[in-house]
Design a protein around this motif. Sequence first.
Motif, PDB file in Angstrom:
ATOM      1  N   SER A   2       0.839  -1.195   0.000  1.00  0.00           N
ATOM      2  CA  SER A   2       0.000   0.000   0.000  1.00  0.00           C
ATOM      3  C   SER A   2       0.876   1.248   0.000  1.00  0.00           C
ATOM      4  O   SER A   2       1.931   1.272   0.623  1.00  0.00           O
ATOM      5  CB  SER A   2      -0.884   0.021   1.245  1.00  0.00           C
ATOM      6  OG  SER A   2      -1.536   1.260   1.326  1.00  0.00           O
ATOM      7  N   GLU A  22      -0.127  -5.486  11.888  1.00  0.00           N
ATOM      8  CA  GLU A  22      -0.982  -5.819  10.739  1.00  0.00           C
ATOM      9  C   GLU A  22      -0.746  -4.843   9.578  1.00  0.00           C
ATOM     10  O   GLU A  22      -0.623  -5.256   8.421  1.00  0.00           O
ATOM     11  CB  GLU A  22      -2.453  -5.799  11.170  1.00  0.00           C
ATOM     12  CG  GLU A  22      -3.453  -6.188  10.106  1.00  0.00           C
ATOM     13  CD  GLU A  22      -3.317  -7.619   9.613  1.00  0.00           C
ATOM     14  OE1 GLU A  22      -3.712  -7.873   8.451  1.00  0.00           O
ATOM     15  OE2 GLU A  22      -2.805  -8.499  10.354  1.00  0.00           O
ATOM     16  N   ARG A  26       1.059  -5.521   5.742  1.00  0.00           N
ATOM     17  CA  ARG A  26       0.377  -5.256   4.465  1.00  0.00           C
ATOM     18  C   ARG A  26       1.068  -4.149   3.660  1.00  0.00           C
ATOM     19  O   ARG A  26       0.540  -3.679   2.655  1.00  0.00           O
ATOM     20  CB  ARG A  26      -1.074  -4.858   4.721  1.00  0.00           C
ATOM     21  CG  ARG A  26      -1.892  -5.942   5.390  1.00  0.00           C
ATOM     22  CD  ARG A  26      -3.358  -5.721   5.146  1.00  0.00           C
ATOM     23  NE  ARG A  26      -4.186  -6.404   6.121  1.00  0.00           N
ATOM     24  CZ  ARG A  26      -5.501  -6.470   6.034  1.00  0.00           C
ATOM     25  NH1 ARG A  26      -6.130  -5.886   5.025  1.00  0.00           N
ATOM     26  NH2 ARG A  26      -6.194  -7.098   6.970  1.00  0.00           N
ATOM     27  N   LYS A 186      -6.994  -7.054  12.063  1.00  0.00           N
ATOM     28  CA  LYS A 186      -7.258  -7.378  10.640  1.00  0.00           C
ATOM     29  C   LYS A 186      -8.551  -6.715  10.180  1.00  0.00           C
ATOM     30  O   LYS A 186      -8.623  -6.141   9.091  1.00  0.00           O
ATOM     31  CB  LYS A 186      -7.363  -8.893  10.444  1.00  0.00           C
ATOM     32  CG  LYS A 186      -6.038  -9.636  10.590  1.00  0.00           C
ATOM     33  CD  LYS A 186      -6.191 -11.099  10.173  1.00  0.00           C
ATOM     34  CE  LYS A 186      -4.845 -11.805  10.144  1.00  0.00           C
ATOM     35  NZ  LYS A 186      -4.538 -12.570  11.345  1.00  0.00           N
ATOM     36  N   ASP A 190      -9.212  -4.015   7.198  1.00  0.00           N
ATOM     37  CA  ASP A 190     -10.154  -4.399   6.133  1.00  0.00           C
ATOM     38  C   ASP A 190     -11.286  -3.380   5.980  1.00  0.00           C
ATOM     39  O   ASP A 190     -11.662  -3.002   4.869  1.00  0.00           O
ATOM     40  CB  ASP A 190     -10.787  -5.772   6.420  1.00  0.00           C
ATOM     41  CG  ASP A 190      -9.796  -6.920   6.229  1.00  0.00           C
ATOM     42  OD1 ASP A 190      -8.749  -6.698   5.588  1.00  0.00           O
ATOM     43  OD2 ASP A 190     -10.069  -8.037   6.735  1.00  0.00           O
TER      44      ASP A 190
END
Length: 287
Positions: A2, A22, A26, A186, A190
């Motif tokens: 990202s 987390e 990512r 998470k 999300d």
Amino acid sequence: MSTKKVLVAGATGYLGQFLVRELKSRGFWVRVLIRKEAQKDKFKNVDDFFIGQITEPNTIKGITNNIDWIFSSIGITRQKDGMTYMDVDYQGNSNLLKEALKDKVEAFEYISAINGDKLKQLKIFEAKEKFVDELKSSRINYCVLRPNGFFSDMKDFLNMAKAGRVYLFGDGKFKLNPIHGEDLAKVCVDKMIAGAKEETVGGADILTQNELAELALNAWHKPIKISHLPDWTRRFTIWFMRTFTSSKTYGPIEFFLTAMAFDNIANQYGTNRLKDFFKFEVKRMKE
């Protein structure tokens, strides 16, 4: 990977540490707010540290420079160091929001708690929900998550079970689905990616208080001994604490005892099981 740059406020707390991990896993660029230099040791691969006190606006000027998203789990369970829920849960987050608006931050996610919107009369929720209202009426994309109790909060049952008996108010049939910090982190990421506005978040297992007590006793390999106290003792305790102690003392107790008196079932997420968490904690406590 990202390209978003995110700020995590409340990073040193139970959820915050899972959230940082987390986000980094990512590929997000992560800045964390810490109160003092020594707290840097809690983090391995953070991109940037900002040292400041959320309750002192002049110390957090510039905190949201070049930030796209904010995740805030800023809040206190127990009022200490002269700080009240209003000082931290409301005013601290409000100070952060002002910086975010000034720097045109894209989105702000705030972690409140399940049923907070329905229990504004409780000291702990009065402050949280005042901020939720402010966030919703601001000019920013918002996401409000309302998690159920954390696995770490369930240690009270484990501590009772260690002595061989768990005490519950009423018949112990009210249900809840607590969640592990790793699973919640998470969901937090999300939901931000999905642009969700508001949602309750709980763990995979919906358990009655009796089942929770049994899990705790089993973890210690104790016989199942559960005492059910009449509900008036719970109501009397709340009344007594509110009448004869300060909100500093009664705040967390009032919250816990009120939450015990109805179902707290949130949307189910995650893979961590409370049974495994209890076993792990017992092993840790025995070492």
